[in-house]
Design an enzyme around this catalytic site. Structure first.
Site, short mmCIF file in Angstrom:
data_model
loop_
_atom_site.label_atom_id
_atom_site.label_comp_id
_atom_site.label_asym_id
_atom_site.label_seq_id
_atom_site.Cartn_x
_atom_site.Cartn_y
_atom_site.Cartn_z
N VAL A 15 0.87 -1.18 0.00
CA VAL A 15 0.00 0.00 0.00
C VAL A 15 0.90 1.23 0.00
O VAL A 15 2.03 1.19 0.47
CB VAL A 15 -0.96 0.04 1.21
CG1 VAL A 15 -2.04 -1.02 1.08
CG2 VAL A 15 -0.19 -0.12 2.52
N SER A 16 0.37 2.34 -0.53
CA SER A 16 1.20 3.53 -0.74
C SER A 16 1.28 4.45 0.47
O SER A 16 2.24 5.21 0.61
CB SER A 16 0.69 4.32 -1.95
OG SER A 16 0.73 3.52 -3.11
N THR A 17 0.25 4.44 1.35
CA THR A 17 0.21 5.39 2.45
C THR A 17 -0.06 4.70 3.78
O THR A 17 -0.53 3.56 3.82
CB THR A 17 -0.89 6.45 2.22
OG1 THR A 17 -2.17 5.82 2.31
CG2 THR A 17 -0.75 7.11 0.86
#
Length: 209
Positions: A15-17
């Site tokens: 996941v990016s965040t």
């Protein structure tokens, strides 16, 4: 779709965040592995890491690639293609690396499974389209350059006017530093250096200090 049984599978989650979670990816892929008879040998998770970052900035992905080289698993499973990378080139590079190691790839959202003939064929077609895209980009760039030349446009670094050259060289002859000359004439330091090291009328370059 009939999938190979008994394969050792590695799950890759990303996941990016910080506000996102990999839990849904984990549950879905674990369920698919169970239904397919795959043995999950490792879960590799990059949390709050952009897919645009290189392998050296994605520690779990880097470890996955190293473990593939060690033949720790037969198959890599990911939720979607964009979990592995942000470009088709990245994906194809990763796939080629896995293929050379005899490791397959399963992408849930795209329904791609290279353990099957149809999955292998789809990736071969993706490689063809990726090469087509590269060729089209090269063609557009070359056509744009040709049009610019036909219109008499000069390509590359814009020339510095002769009076600016003269002002730079006169200031240097007065003992001024490169930085002070650049600041006064609103030029880049690199531009001033280039002017000072270019041959003058006598064919000599002005030495730097």
């Amino acid at each position: 779709m009939v999938r190979s049984k008994g394969k050792r599978v590695a799950l890759y989650l990303r996941v990016s965040t910080d506000g996102q979670t990999t839990e849904n990816q984990r549950l879905e892929l674990a369920g698919i592995a169970e239904r397919s008879g795959w043995q999950v040998v490792e879960v590799y998770e990059d949390h709050a890491v952009s897919g645009a970052k290189g392998r050296d900035k994605r520690p779990a992905f880097d470890r996955l690639c190293k473990d593939a080289t060690r033949r720790r698993f037969d198959l890599v499973a990911a939720w979607s293609v964009d979990r592995l990378g942000r470009s088709l080139q990245d994906l194809l590079g990763f796939l080629n690396e896995l293929h050379a190691l005899g490791v397959d790839l399963y992408l849930h959202q795209q329904a791609i499974d290279t353990t099957t003939p149809s999955g292998k064929a789809m990736f071969q077609m993706m490689g063809v389209f990726a090469e087509f895209e590269r060729a089209m980009i090269r063609e557009r760039v070359n056509a744009g350059l040709a049009r610019a030349r036909a219109k008499g446009k000069r390509l590359g670094r814009p020339p510095v006017e002769e009076n600016v050259h003269q002002a730079v060289k006169e200031a240097r002859a007065e003992g001024r530093s490169v930085r002070s000359i650049a600041a006064e004439l609103k030029l880049g330091v690199g531009t001033v250096h280039r002017i000072l090291t270019s041959p003058d009328a006598s064919g000599q370059a002005i030495a730097r200090r």
